[in-house]
Design an enzyme around this catalytic site. Structure first.
Site, PDB file in Angstrom:
ATOM      1  N   ALA A 143      40.348  43.693  32.557  1.00 32.46           N
ATOM      2  CA  ALA A 143      39.440  43.282  33.639  1.00 32.46           C
ATOM      3  C   ALA A 143      39.117  41.795  33.451  1.00 32.46           C
ATOM      4  O   ALA A 143      40.010  41.017  33.146  1.00 32.46           O
ATOM      5  CB  ALA A 143      38.200  44.166  33.669  1.00 32.46           C
ATOM      6  N   SER A 144      37.871  41.395  33.569  1.00 35.21           N
ATOM      7  CA  SER A 144      37.557  39.962  33.595  1.00 35.21           C
ATOM      8  C   SER A 144      37.707  39.260  32.252  1.00 35.21           C
ATOM      9  O   SER A 144      37.611  38.026  32.204  1.00 35.21           O
ATOM     10  CB  SER A 144      36.148  39.738  34.145  1.00 35.21           C
ATOM     11  OG  SER A 144      36.139  39.955  35.539  1.00 35.21           O
ATOM     12  N   VAL A 145      37.950  39.995  31.168  1.00 42.05           N
ATOM     13  CA  VAL A 145      38.354  39.322  29.932  1.00 42.05           C
ATOM     14  C   VAL A 145      39.663  38.560  30.179  1.00 42.05           C
ATOM     15  O   VAL A 145      39.978  37.596  29.475  1.00 42.05           O
ATOM     16  CB  VAL A 145      38.477  40.340  28.782  1.00 42.05           C
ATOM     17  CG1 VAL A 145      39.002  39.682  27.509  1.00 42.05           C
ATOM     18  CG2 VAL A 145      37.111  40.984  28.496  1.00 42.05           C
ATOM     19  N   SER A 146      40.408  38.967  31.221  1.00 42.48           N
ATOM     20  CA  SER A 146      41.634  38.264  31.615  1.00 42.48           C
ATOM     21  C   SER A 146      41.389  36.817  31.997  1.00 42.48           C
ATOM     22  O   SER A 146      42.315  35.985  31.922  1.00 42.48           O
ATOM     23  CB  SER A 146      42.288  38.966  32.814  1.00 42.48           C
ATOM     24  OG  SER A 146      42.597  40.314  32.548  1.00 42.48           O
ATOM     25  N   LYS A 147      40.187  36.478  32.436  1.00 42.11           N
ATOM     26  CA  LYS A 147      39.934  35.139  32.974  1.00 42.11           C
ATOM     27  C   LYS A 147      40.202  34.047  31.945  1.00 42.11           C
ATOM     28  O   LYS A 147      40.595  32.931  32.300  1.00 42.11           O
ATOM     29  CB  LYS A 147      38.508  35.050  33.523  1.00 42.11           C
ATOM     30  CG  LYS A 147      38.324  35.826  34.830  1.00 42.11           C
ATOM     31  CD  LYS A 147      36.916  35.647  35.397  1.00 42.11           C
ATOM     32  CE  LYS A 147      36.808  36.210  36.824  1.00 42.11           C
ATOM     33  NZ  LYS A 147      36.951  37.664  36.897  1.00 42.11           N
TER      34      LYS A 147
END
Length: 332
Positions: A61-65
């Site tokens: 999820a937003s750890v991908s950013k």
């Protein structure tokens, strides 16, 4: 109750609710580049009764950013783009209202772009992709605020950054990450997942607890957007990623420093935002929340301590848990 005598025992106690015959979690504690704890709990695949392990790959999820931000910084380091380039230089399809938006503002959630989830067709069950985000935003000739004047967390911005990576590099976003980040760091199980194009090795599936039972809720209509949250990885691979954030094997120190430097205040008075990282006191961190997954990475770079908690269930959010684990590690 017997006093906990080891770090592992203390973490096992904190993770008790994730253990057993239920969707679970993987926990990594690193100090000075060494894994103090690398342990998994519960099931990666509930239906098939497959246990989670340190090589299980969760949707970040937003750890991908942080990976999207790193890709942009690599291209800036290469001289292929500038952080103050107008976004429309690379994405001319954006509306006139986005004239003043820069790449730097996309990185820091200060562009004011409309949230693509707010303008999706609510009746459609078709998954949207990063290119669809651009098409949706091209029809919205407005912003929430004047670019650069405020902060609003923006998945739209990071989807657009993935497209900028493609146009500046001449490669597909997933291929660029594979070639420039994952392969050089030996992150062999990590992938920006595209259904029908790539596969997730040792895949962990997401679940929600509904009406007294676990239900697979692994994908939603936004799960195919890569730039804001589409990467799968494991605690074993994230240990390699963390190591690269202490040296120059990926980015030169001046570029890494930009990612970790507070660039803007946020809607939380205790949190600043860099490029793909939240900054609170001595910590660099980011959480990720999506249907069926809740994740967090918390780094204490001055202490050379990192805690990662990846979970394949919709609740609870594990940031507080990771901080508790870090507190235990600091006493050992």
């Amino acid at each position: 109750m017997r006093q906990h005598t080891t770090l592992q025992e203390g973490i096992d106690a904190l993770m008790r609710d994730y253990d057993g015959q239920a969707p679970g979690a993987s926990v990594l504690v690193l100090r000075d580049g060494q894994a103090l704890v690398q342990r998994s709990y519960g099931l990666a695949d509930f239906e098939s009764n497959i246990a989670a392990n340190p090589d299980s790959n969760y949707r970040l999820a937003s750890v991908s950013k942080q990976f999207t931000a790193a890709a942009i910084l690599l291209l800036a380091q290469d001289g292929r783009l500038r952080l103050d380039d107008p976004a429309r230089r690379w994405l001319p399809e954006l509306p006139a209202a986005a004239d003043a938006v820069t790449i730097r503002q996309l990185l820091t959630h200060t562009a004011g772009l409309i949230d693509y989830e707010d303008v999706m067709d609510p009746a459609s069950e078709v998954q949207v992709h990063d290119a669809d985000v651009l098409r949706l935003l091209s029809s919205q000739d407005r912003t929430y605020f004047a670019p650069g004047s405020d902060y609003r967390y923006s998945n739209s911005g990071y989807a657009l950054l993935a497209l900028i990576v493609e146009r500046a590099s001449g490669q597909r976003y997933a291929t660029f990450l594979h070639d420039r980040i994952f392969t050089p760091l030996g992150m062999t199980g990590t992938v920006a997942y595209e259904s029908g194009i790539s596969e997730v090795a040792r895949r962990t599936y997401g679940y929600s607890f509904e009406h007294g039972r676990w239900k697979r809720t692994d994908q939603s209509s936004t799960s195919a957007v890569l730039g804001d949250g589409g990467i799968y990885s494991s605690i074993a691979d994230l240990a390699k990623w963390d190591a690269a954030l202490y040296d120059e094997r990926l980015l030169r120190s001046e570029w890494l420093a930009r990612a970790f430097t507070p660039a803007t205040a946020t809607d939380d008075p205790d949190v600043r935002y860099g490029y793909g990282w939240r900054i609170t006191g001595e910590t660099l961190w980011h959480s990720g929340e999506t249907i069926g997954f809740r994740n967090v990475i918390v780094r204490y770079p001055q202490r050379h301590l990192t805690v990662v908690v990846l979970t394949n269930r919709d609740d609870p959010e594990p940031y507080g848990l990771a901080r508790q684990i870090a507190a235990l590690a600091m006493t050992r």
